[in-house]
Design a protein around this motif. Structure first.
Motif, mmCIF file in Angstrom:
data_model
loop_
_atom_site.group_PDB
_atom_site.id
_atom_site.type_symbol
_atom_site.label_atom_id
_atom_site.label_comp_id
_atom_site.label_asym_id
_atom_site.label_seq_id
_atom_site.Cartn_x
_atom_site.Cartn_y
_atom_site.Cartn_z
ATOM 1 N N LYS A 129 -3.420 -26.478 -53.435
ATOM 2 C CA LYS A 129 -3.980 -26.338 -52.088
ATOM 3 C C LYS A 129 -5.505 -26.438 -52.120
ATOM 4 N N ILE A 130 -6.121 -25.760 -53.076
ATOM 5 C CA ILE A 130 -7.577 -25.812 -53.197
ATOM 6 C C ILE A 130 -8.021 -27.227 -53.558
ATOM 7 N N ARG A 131 -7.250 -27.895 -54.401
ATOM 8 C CA ARG A 131 -7.577 -29.272 -54.765
ATOM 9 C C ARG A 131 -7.513 -30.189 -53.547
ATOM 10 N N ALA A 132 -6.518 -30.005 -52.700
ATOM 11 C CA ALA A 132 -6.402 -30.830 -51.487
ATOM 12 C C ALA A 132 -7.602 -30.593 -50.566
ATOM 13 N N LEU A 133 -7.997 -29.337 -50.411
ATOM 14 C CA LEU A 133 -9.159 -29.040 -49.577
ATOM 15 C C LEU A 133 -10.435 -29.612 -50.192
ATOM 16 N N THR A 134 -10.550 -29.518 -51.511
ATOM 17 C CA THR A 134 -11.737 -30.027 -52.194
ATOM 18 C C THR A 134 -11.828 -31.541 -52.072
ATOM 19 N N GLU A 135 -10.704 -32.231 -52.200
ATOM 20 C CA GLU A 135 -10.693 -33.680 -52.047
ATOM 21 C C GLU A 135 -11.027 -34.081 -50.613
ATOM 22 N N ALA A 136 -10.480 -33.348 -49.642
ATOM 23 C CA ALA A 136 -10.812 -33.631 -48.243
ATOM 24 C C ALA A 136 -12.304 -33.433 -48.005
ATOM 25 N N LYS A 137 -12.866 -32.395 -48.585
ATOM 26 C CA LYS A 137 -14.305 -32.150 -48.459
ATOM 27 C C LYS A 137 -15.100 -33.291 -49.086
ATOM 28 N N ARG A 138 -14.664 -33.744 -50.236
ATOM 29 C CA ARG A 138 -15.401 -34.804 -50.943
ATOM 30 C C ARG A 138 -15.506 -36.074 -50.123
ATOM 31 N N VAL A 139 -14.406 -36.473 -49.482
ATOM 32 C CA VAL A 139 -14.400 -37.756 -48.771
ATOM 33 C C VAL A 139 -14.955 -37.645 -47.352
ATOM 34 N N THR A 140 -15.248 -36.413 -46.909
ATOM 35 C CA THR A 140 -15.780 -36.196 -45.561
ATOM 36 C C THR A 140 -17.293 -36.013 -45.641
ATOM 37 N N ARG A 141 -18.014 -36.681 -44.777
ATOM 38 C CA ARG A 141 -19.481 -36.631 -44.813
ATOM 39 C C ARG A 141 -19.982 -35.226 -44.496
#
Length: 263
Positions: A129-141
């Motif tokens: 879950k944390i990885r999914a949030l971290t990846e979403a954060k990475r690709v979002t400006r």
């Protein structure tokens, strides 16, 4: 084929989202998403210049109408059957197979808004879950937004354990811990959250909450009654729900919540 793929090959997600209770969830979520998009447009951004990533897009329930409104929409979907349906329904969406914990196809800061409207239902471990949030954060400006949907623990307990008569079975088979939080044994496919879980995952990913909404509030509990309402009466229920979906007393018991985060 994974167990999840087999499930979604049989489960009619479109039927659920088009039902009365599904409409409540969709209309509410779209209202808050449009609040974000309208703000971007007021800053001078044209819809075609606003990039949206829909992770766990299913058959395109959100991706397709957003693309039809003129936004630049990219969809990522794990299940091939769902991805195929999405592509059949619309050529406006850039659609790819993939999963929420590895968005390596996309560069950093690529999107204005990222949607996680399905992955957290199925990612079992805290690390995932944390990885999914971290990846979403990475690709979002920076300054962009992430919207994350969850299935809530209390809805699961009330519905499965109480209404459907599985409480003794759940207790005897360690589906519930001593605080009546659903464990990983509760369901082979679904994962259930409480507000404090979501807070913990957000902190770990370095994300700040702007607001959280009860996406469907009481709608899932009262499905037969919603279905009996006239269109006019259902309209009144929607008005009630949209006026109250931010109320804290509704959040934990809602079937679905949407966490609105800022990068």
């Amino acid at each position: 084929m994974t167990e999840l793929e087999e499930y979604y090959n049989k489960f009619n997600e479109e039927k659920r989202l088009n039902s009365r209770h599904g409409q409540v969830e969709f209309i509410t979520t779209m209202k808050y998403l449009h609040n974000i998009l309208t703000t971007l447009e007021k800053e001078g951004r044209a819809p075609g210049d606003i990039r949206i990533l829909d992770v766990g897009a299913g058959t395109g329930r959100y991706s397709i109408p957003l693309a039809e409104e003129g936004y630049d929409v990219t969809a990522v979907e794990l299940v091939k059957h769902n991805l195929g349906r999405l592509k059949q329904k619309s050529s406006l969406v850039h659609a790819y197979q993939g999963n929420a914990v590895k968005l390596s196809r996309f560069e950093d800061d690529s999107f204005d808004v990222t949607l996680l409207f399905g992955p957290m239902y199925h990612l079992k471990s805290e690390e995932e879950k944390i990885r999914a949030l971290t990846e979403a954060k990475r690709v979002t400006r920076s300054g962009g937004h992430i919207m994350v949907a969850y299935i809530m623990n209390e809805y699961s307990f009330i519905t499965y354990a109480i209404k459907e008569g599985h409480l003794k079975e759940a207790m005897e088979n360690d589906m519930l811990d001593e605080d009546f939080h659903c464990t990983e044994k509760a369901n082979p496919l679904y994962s259930f959250a409480r507000l404090e879980d979501m807070d913990r995952w957000n902190r770990a990913a370095g994300l700040e909450r702007l607001q959280i909404i009860a996406a469907d509030g009481p709608a899932n509990y009262i499905r037969p009654y919603l279905n009996k309402l006239s269109d006019e009466e259902f309209g009144y229920f929607l008005q009630y729900h949209l006026k109250n979906c931010e109320r804290p007393e509704l959040l934990g018991a809602s079937a679905h919540t949407v966490d609105i985060l800022e990068v």
